[in-house]
Design an enzyme around this catalytic site. Structure first.
Site, PDB file in Angstrom:
ATOM      1  N   GLN A 184      -0.607   2.295  -6.219  1.00  0.00           N
ATOM      2  CA  GLN A 184      -2.061   2.410  -6.086  1.00  0.00           C
ATOM      3  C   GLN A 184      -2.794   1.915  -7.326  1.00  0.00           C
ATOM      4  OE1 GLN A 184      -2.814   6.505  -5.036  1.00  0.00           O
ATOM      5  NE2 GLN A 184      -2.521   6.132  -2.850  1.00  0.00           N
ATOM      6  N   TYR A 189      -4.183  -1.026   6.648  1.00  0.00           N
ATOM      7  CA  TYR A 189      -5.151  -2.015   7.101  1.00  0.00           C
ATOM      8  C   TYR A 189      -5.359  -1.894   8.604  1.00  0.00           C
ATOM      9  CZ  TYR A 189      -4.246  -4.358   2.634  1.00  0.00           C
ATOM     10  OH  TYR A 189      -4.115  -4.653   1.306  1.00  0.00           O
ATOM     11  N   SER A 246      -8.083  -2.891  -3.709  1.00  0.00           N
ATOM     12  CA  SER A 246      -8.837  -1.639  -3.676  1.00  0.00           C
ATOM     13  C   SER A 246      -9.864  -1.580  -4.802  1.00  0.00           C
ATOM     14  CB  SER A 246      -7.889  -0.441  -3.769  1.00  0.00           C
ATOM     15  OG  SER A 246      -7.121  -0.320  -2.594  1.00  0.00           O
ATOM     16  N   ASP A 297      -3.325  -1.982  -7.409  1.00  0.00           N
ATOM     17  CA  ASP A 297      -3.906  -2.583  -6.207  1.00  0.00           C
ATOM     18  C   ASP A 297      -5.249  -3.247  -6.510  1.00  0.00           C
ATOM     19  OD1 ASP A 297      -4.805  -3.246  -3.711  1.00  0.00           O
ATOM     20  OD2 ASP A 297      -4.625  -1.240  -2.849  1.00  0.00           O
ATOM     21  N   ARG A 357       0.853  -1.187   0.000  1.00  0.00           N
ATOM     22  CA  ARG A 357       0.000   0.000   0.000  1.00  0.00           C
ATOM     23  C   ARG A 357       0.893   1.243   0.000  1.00  0.00           C
ATOM     24  NH1 ARG A 357      -5.570  -0.619   1.625  1.00  0.00           N
ATOM     25  NH2 ARG A 357      -6.294  -2.354   0.339  1.00  0.00           N
TER      26      ARG A 357
END
Length: 373
Positions: free
Chosen positions: A126, A229, A132, A129, A121
């Protein structure tokens, strides 16, 4: 460089790891792309759509023959990859903690297995990912699933026949899925509240127009915010949260739970007694049901009714929006491989920061520190 795209075989999996859009982009990098026949059918992509952008469409054996990179949504068994040369990359969601025997099989086959859900992360990752992108859709779909089961309207309606009250929606766990659930429920006109063990999410909840419900003055989780997280809650926090939630949940029409802890069973957020405190006709959607469930009594793949309360436990929720989920997932994979593509070598070359994080197997061995610790 040949990239192979497999048809998913897991029951209920409707996504595909590449779309015509990303196939075209891979070919622009200089790669050849082979797609297994029928790979995109359940995501509303015909074989002809892949062929139209230059991909070869063939059976599995021909698709895998000579492939140096194999793309999947969920990792197949090592046996299903017969014919792939040792050293080839398998790039997919591999669920490493739940099926270690399959990971050992990749090692024995000499594959370099790259688990996309282990993507760090960090800012530069990003766009790669998958957790996500897929959680975002799952949060949206959870609200629609709740609306489909709930026997009443979401928004307040003032009519000549009287007023219909707005539904009360409570979201537990404010990660990507939770935030999208809040936003979706708000767009549908519900009165929304939310909670999380991470205090940093309070402002995010408020920014979406929802009411934050937080335990105050109690030590929270261990390693709060690590890697973006939640961690495991302290016993003191668990007790305080249970008391707070018990009072709030009894007043709710819909509850959506999204809490997950990587590598561990999902935390239990709602007990059978709390379910029993809810009004008949209420709905709970447990997005963590496949990881053990946040809700006592939730059953993976089923909608169960307990004392008039419906507990929705659909599996693989993002896959139920297969076309959009595939589009996002495939872009995550393309963004990953493109970021490391070495034009001179004609293939991607990983750096240590991301390579060490996502690489599970290499040289016939399991090498990932999270699996060896």
């Amino acid at each position: 460089m040949k990239i192979a795209v497999l048809r998913e075989t897991l029951e209920g999996e409707r996504r595909v790891a590449a779309t015509p859009e990303t196939v075209k982009k891979f070919m622009a990098l200089g790669a050849n792309v082979a797609v297994e026949a029928g790979a995109g059918a359940t995501a509303s992509i015909a074989d002809a759509d892949y062929a139209a952008v230059g991909a070869t469409v063939a059976d599995r054996a021909a698709t895998l023959a000579g492939a140096e990179i194999v793309l999947g949504v969920q990792g197949p068994s090592a046996d299903a990859l017969a014919g792939v040369a040792p050293g080839a990359w398998l790039v997919a969601g591999l669920n490493p903690f739940a099926d270690r025997a399959r990971i050992d099989g990749y090692a024995a086959a000499g594959l370099e297995a790259l688990a996309m859900e282990f993507m760090p992360r960090i800012t530069r990752a990003q766009s790669m990912d998958i957790l996500s992108s897929q959680s975002n859709l799952a949060g949206y779909k959870a609200v629609l699933d709740a609306a489909g089961v709930y026997g009443r309207a979401f928004p307040m309606m003032m009519t000549a026949a009287g007023t219909v009250s707005a539904a009360r929606v409570f979201v537990m766990g404010v990660g990507v899925a939770g935030l999208q659930a809040i936003a979706t429920a708000r767009r549908l006109g519900a009165q929304v509240s939310a909670t999380d063990v991470r205090s940093a999410t309070r402002e995010q909840i408020q920014s979406l127009g929802a009411k934050p419900i937080f335990v105050e003055n109690v030590a929270g989780i261990e390693g709060e915010g690590s890697g973006g997280y939640a961690g495991e809650m302290s016993p003191e926090y668990q007790a305080a949260q249970a008391e707070l939630v018990s009072g709030h949940i009894a007043k709710q029409d819909i509850v959506i739970t999204t809490a997950l802890i990587p590598g561990r069973p999902a935390p239990r957020l709602i007990s059978a007694a709390q379910v029993a405190s809810m009004k008949p006709g209420s709905v709970i959607v447990d997005l963590a049901v496949e990881a053990g469930g946040n809700v006592e009594g939730a059953v993976a793949g089923e909608v169960v009714v307990v004392n008039g309360v419906s507990i929705v436990g659909y599996r693989n929720v993002a896959s139920r929006l297969a076309a959009d989920a595939s589009a996002l997932f495939s872009r995550n994979l393309y963004n990953f491989l493109n970021a490391f593509w070495d034009k001179e070598a004609g293939k991607p070359v990983l750096d240590a920061e991301i390579g060490d994080a996502i690489r599970l197997t290499q040289g016939g061995k399991v090498v990932n520190a999270r699996l060896l610790g």
